[in-house]
Design an enzyme around this catalytic site. Structure first.
Site, PDB file in Angstrom:
ATOM      1  N   TRP A 123       2.441   2.866  -2.432  1.00 60.70           N
ATOM      2  CA  TRP A 123       2.130   3.761  -3.549  1.00 60.70           C
ATOM      3  C   TRP A 123       0.766   4.412  -3.347  1.00 60.70           C
ATOM      4  O   TRP A 123       0.592   5.598  -3.635  1.00 60.70           O
ATOM      5  CB  TRP A 123       2.189   2.998  -4.878  1.00 60.70           C
ATOM      6  CG  TRP A 123       3.584   2.829  -5.399  1.00 60.70           C
ATOM      7  CD1 TRP A 123       4.742   2.871  -4.681  1.00 60.70           C
ATOM      8  CD2 TRP A 123       3.965   2.612  -6.757  1.00 60.70           C
ATOM      9  NE1 TRP A 123       5.822   2.683  -5.504  1.00 60.70           N
ATOM     10  CE2 TRP A 123       5.382   2.517  -6.780  1.00 60.70           C
ATOM     11  CE3 TRP A 123       3.263   2.464  -7.945  1.00 60.70           C
ATOM     12  CZ2 TRP A 123       6.102   2.291  -7.956  1.00 60.70           C
ATOM     13  CZ3 TRP A 123       3.978   2.242  -9.120  1.00 60.70           C
ATOM     14  CH2 TRP A 123       5.373   2.157  -9.127  1.00 60.70           C
ATOM     15  N   GLY A 153       0.771  -1.235   0.000  1.00 63.84           N
ATOM     16  CA  GLY A 153       0.000   0.000   0.000  1.00 63.84           C
ATOM     17  C   GLY A 153       0.805   1.288   0.000  1.00 63.84           C
ATOM     18  O   GLY A 153       0.237   2.374   0.103  1.00 63.84           O
ATOM     19  N   ASP A 203      -4.629  -5.803  -5.893  1.00 59.85           N
ATOM     20  CA  ASP A 203      -3.517  -6.722  -5.654  1.00 59.85           C
ATOM     21  C   ASP A 203      -4.069  -8.101  -5.325  1.00 59.85           C
ATOM     22  O   ASP A 203      -5.196  -8.241  -4.837  1.00 59.85           O
ATOM     23  CB  ASP A 203      -2.620  -6.242  -4.510  1.00 59.85           C
ATOM     24  CG  ASP A 203      -1.225  -6.859  -4.585  1.00 59.85           C
ATOM     25  OD1 ASP A 203      -0.300  -6.146  -5.006  1.00 59.85           O
ATOM     26  OD2 ASP A 203      -1.071  -8.047  -4.252  1.00 59.85           O
ATOM     27  N   LYS A 243       6.542  -0.973 -13.768  1.00 54.63           N
ATOM     28  CA  LYS A 243       7.822  -1.575 -13.394  1.00 54.63           C
ATOM     29  C   LYS A 243       8.234  -2.621 -14.415  1.00 54.63           C
ATOM     30  O   LYS A 243       7.432  -3.450 -14.832  1.00 54.63           O
ATOM     31  CB  LYS A 243       7.727  -2.227 -12.015  1.00 54.63           C
ATOM     32  CG  LYS A 243       9.001  -2.976 -11.629  1.00 54.63           C
ATOM     33  CD  LYS A 243       9.189  -3.065 -10.140  1.00 54.63           C
ATOM     34  CE  LYS A 243       8.284  -4.096  -9.502  1.00 54.63           C
ATOM     35  NZ  LYS A 243       8.565  -4.209  -8.052  1.00 54.63           N
ATOM     36  N   ASP A 293      -6.605 -11.432  -8.818  1.00 55.18           N
ATOM     37  CA  ASP A 293      -5.523 -11.677  -9.768  1.00 55.18           C
ATOM     38  C   ASP A 293      -5.755 -10.859 -11.035  1.00 55.18           C
ATOM     39  O   ASP A 293      -6.812 -10.967 -11.667  1.00 55.18           O
ATOM     40  CB  ASP A 293      -5.477 -13.169 -10.095  1.00 55.18           C
ATOM     41  CG  ASP A 293      -4.245 -13.575 -10.886  1.00 55.18           C
ATOM     42  OD1 ASP A 293      -3.653 -12.707 -11.554  1.00 55.18           O
ATOM     43  OD2 ASP A 293      -3.890 -14.765 -10.847  1.00 55.18           O
ATOM     44  N   ASP A 310       3.206  -1.534 -10.042  1.00 54.30           N
ATOM     45  CA  ASP A 310       4.405  -2.063  -9.388  1.00 54.30           C
ATOM     46  C   ASP A 310       4.348  -3.591  -9.382  1.00 54.30           C
ATOM     47  O   ASP A 310       4.989  -4.242  -8.555  1.00 54.30           O
ATOM     48  CB  ASP A 310       4.501  -1.520  -7.956  1.00 54.30           C
ATOM     49  CG  ASP A 310       5.897  -1.628  -7.371  1.00 54.30           C
ATOM     50  OD1 ASP A 310       6.866  -1.591  -8.150  1.00 54.30           O
ATOM     51  OD2 ASP A 310       6.017  -1.752  -6.139  1.00 54.30           O
TER      52      ASP A 310
END
EC number: 2.1.1.166
Length: 224
Positions: free
Chosen positions: A66, A64, A97, A178, A113, A138
């Site tokens: 970000w 958490g 997430d 990322k 997912d 990320d």
């Protein structure tokens, strides 16, 4: 007689580096859940991506950090109130997430997912018709240590993030994603160049020097 294994030496070295890491200390001082907050902060300060009033989707959000940074950007007067900044929220944050994390005030969290169509449908429904200003990702797969397999997993997540951004971003929106240097990196850069008008590769100072982690930022969708 006990012999120290290489893995124990590596773990001890990592722990020492972690404890002495200035970003770890800063995160603890400023109430962030992880040092990763400073990666997004540096990217944002360099490019001016995050502004109050926006809709931002945070992919791979756990634990958490970000979302905390985004929360503070949307309530700048409350930046010193701790990790889950309180106060009036001028903007909207939707976080996703596979792993759960402690709620952050004002952040809408979806656990699931990103590969799952049902989860993507739930995320799309949460966004509604307004569209998204910025997508930050990320996300990273569980790495196997097999280079070819890991590269494919990384590429898939990046491709899914780009596809999601193309579907939901405003024309002038941005994607922060990322990636990792290595096999397949140049192809991901080319993918961004095909989809976005401006592409900025960035390795924040908060990314460890030893890490192959870096970030690609795409700004402004190209017409297709």
């Amino acid at each position: 007689m006990k012999v120290k294994t290489k893995s124990k030496k590596v773990n001890k070295a990592w722990l020492n580096d972690h404890i002495n890491d200035p970003y770890v200390k800063l995160a603890q001082k400023e109430g962030y859940r992880a040092r990763a907050a400073y990666k997004l902060k540096e990217i944002d300060e360099a490019l001016g991506l995050i502004k109050p009033g926006q809709v931002v989707v945070d992919l791979g959000a756990a634990p958490g950090a970000w979302s905390q940074y985004l929360r503070r950007r949307f309530a700048p007067k409350e930046a010193g109130t701790g990790g889950a900044a309180a106060g009036a929220l001028n903007g909207r944050i939707i976080a996703l997430d596979l792993l759960d994390f402690e709620p952050i005030e004002g952040v809408q969290f979806i656990q699931g997912d990103f590969h799952d169509e049902a989860v993507l449908a739930e995320l799309s429904a949460a966004i509604g018709g307004r569209g998204v200003d910025v997508v930050v990702s990320d996300m990273a797969p569980n790495l196997s240590g097999i280079a070819s397999s890991d590269s494919a997993r990384i590429a898939l997540l990046v491709e899914l993030a780009v596809e999601f951004a193309e579907t939901h971003l405003h024309p002038h929106g941005a994607l922060v994603c990322k990636v990792f240097h290595g096999s397949g990196h140049s192809q991901l850069v080319e993918l961004f160049k095909k989809r976005f008008r401006v592409v900025k590769p960035i390795k924040p100072k908060a990314s460890r020097d030893k890490s192959s982690e870096t970030f690609l930022v795409g700004i402004g969708l190209k017409s297709r």
